[in-house]
Design an enzyme around this catalytic site. Structure first.
Site, mmCIF file in Angstrom:
data_model
loop_
_atom_site.group_PDB
_atom_site.id
_atom_site.type_symbol
_atom_site.label_atom_id
_atom_site.label_comp_id
_atom_site.label_asym_id
_atom_site.label_seq_id
_atom_site.Cartn_x
_atom_site.Cartn_y
_atom_site.Cartn_z
ATOM 1 C CG ASP A 18 -1.847 1.229 1.245
ATOM 2 O OD1 ASP A 18 -2.334 1.611 0.162
ATOM 3 O OD2 ASP A 18 -2.066 1.815 2.318
ATOM 4 C CB SER A 19 0.179 4.776 -0.746
ATOM 5 O OG SER A 19 -0.943 4.914 0.116
ATOM 6 C CB CYS A 81 -3.082 0.609 -2.525
ATOM 7 S SG CYS A 81 -3.074 2.353 -2.960
ATOM 8 C CG ASN A 82 -9.509 0.839 -3.243
ATOM 9 O OD1 ASN A 82 -9.270 0.669 -2.057
ATOM 10 N ND2 ASN A 82 -10.489 0.222 -3.864
ATOM 11 C CD GLU A 159 0.405 6.790 5.659
ATOM 12 O OE1 GLU A 159 1.570 6.749 6.060
ATOM 13 O OE2 GLU A 159 -0.209 5.780 5.260
ATOM 14 C CB CYS A 191 -9.409 4.987 0.146
ATOM 15 S SG CYS A 191 -7.800 5.426 0.867
ATOM 16 C CG HIS A 193 -4.796 5.225 4.105
ATOM 17 N ND1 HIS A 193 -4.252 4.640 2.985
ATOM 18 C CD2 HIS A 193 -3.754 5.679 4.850
ATOM 19 C CE1 HIS A 193 -2.921 4.745 3.051
ATOM 20 N NE2 HIS A 193 -2.603 5.366 4.167
HETATM 21 N N1 DGL Z 1 -4.723 3.179 0.720
HETATM 22 C C1 DGL Z 1 -4.701 3.860 -0.549
HETATM 23 C C2 DGL Z 1 -5.931 3.518 -1.358
HETATM 24 O O1 DGL Z 1 -6.605 2.545 -1.051
HETATM 25 C C3 DGL Z 1 -4.470 5.323 -0.331
HETATM 26 C C4 DGL Z 1 -3.777 5.964 -1.499
HETATM 27 C C5 DGL Z 1 -3.075 7.258 -1.166
HETATM 28 O O2 DGL Z 1 -1.971 7.195 -0.654
HETATM 29 O O3 DGL Z 1 -3.637 8.330 -1.461
HETATM 30 O O4 DGL Z 1 -6.254 4.160 -2.321
#
Ligand code: DGL
Length: 281
Positions: A18-19, A81-82, A159, A191, A193
């Site tokens: 994931d990011s 991560c979407n 985050e 998302c 997060h």
């Molecule tokens: N968890 C990521 C998602 O599902 C977040 C992406 C981001 O860093 O903006 O899209």
């Protein structure tokens, strides 16, 4: 010999990427559903949020991190991560041989579930603007109203671990009130997060609104992928996941301490294994 090779591939770890910390919401479910599997988690937190970056940047990061995952001898990669899934899943599948499980906002089940016919999809700006989401709306949204809400700012707050903070609830209110007034009775968490914000979302939306969260569906998809290809691990007791972060280790450690509730093995993502490519934004 062939048997031994098969045993080795079954025992190989599963990569989760994931990011940042959002994919931990997916990892929690995967570890519960597949307790014999080993997991390697990569958080690209030093580059989060991805949602307001260009597609070229996201794709380059995804290629670099998948290269690092290959060096860990993973048997499958979950894009938790979407945003990465919407932007880069196709290029990753072309570039790597291991199976890749990608995510998409659960618009189909949400439409089937909605009584009012109004569905809200919450995602990052990049996910909401993606062709992949437009396609889902066209395929499954007929006869319903799908309200697409980009939610900039929320990923940063998660985050930072500000899950129940006033600033987070205030931002959420701003994103949720208008679609709720339009009659949305089903909210798609688009998302990873935002899964950590589900309690706050429930408080704002109230009991008549359903929330569709993807982690169980991803666990099922990963199981199907393992059946078709590399197979399941057969360890007698659960392995502890290994975490890599491209960002301060202490951030991920304290997030894990607050969510998983125990000390975890967090390592720095080695720059040499995942070189940053030059990308002009
Ligand atoms: N968890 C990521 C998602 O599902 C977040 C992406 C981001 O860093 O903006 O899209």
């Amino acid at each position: 010999m062939v048997k031994a090779m098969l045993r080795d591939s079954c025992a190989a770890p599963i990569g989760i990427y994931d990011s940042g910390v959002g994919g931990l919401s997916i990892l929690q479910t995967l570890a519960r559903r597949l307790p014999a599997e080993k997991f390697v988690y990569v958080a690209d937190s030093g580059n989060a949020p991805y949602g307001d970056k260009s597609a070229a940047f996201i794709e380059h990061r995804a290629l670099n991190i998948a290269t690092f995952m290959r060096a860990q001898h993973i048997k499958a990669l979950v894009l938790a991560c979407n945003t990465v899934s919407a932007v880069a899943a196709a290029s990753l599948r072309r570039a790597f041989q291991f199976p890749i499980v990608a995510m998409e906002p659960a618009i189909k089940p949400a439409v089937a579930h909605s009584q009012s016919g109004v569905v809200l999809v919450m995602g990052t700006t990049a996910t909401i603007a993606s062709r992949a989401v437009l396609d889902l709306c066209e395929r499954f949204g007929k006869g319903s109203r799908i309200l697409l809400q980009g939610c900039p700012g929320l990923v940063d707050l998660v985050e930072q671990g500000l899950i129940d903070a006033e600033v987070t609830c205030h931002l959420l209110e701003g994103y949720l009130r208008p679609p709720l007034l339009e009659g949305a009775d089903t909210i798609v968490i688009g998302c990873t997060h935002f899964t950590f914000l589900v309690d706050a979302i429930k408080r704002i939306a109230g009991p008549g609104v359903s929330i569709v969260e993807p982690s169980e569906a991803i666990a099922m998809q990963l199981s199907r992928t393992l059946v078709q290809g590399p197979g399941f691990a057969t360890a007698e007791w659960p392995a502890t996941p290994v975490y890599f972060t491209y960002g301060p280790r202490s951030n991920l450690e304290s997030f894990l301490a607050n969510t998983v509730g125990s000390r975890c093995d967090v390592r720095a993502l080695p720059a040499s294994s995942a070189p940053l490519l030059e990308v002009n934004l």
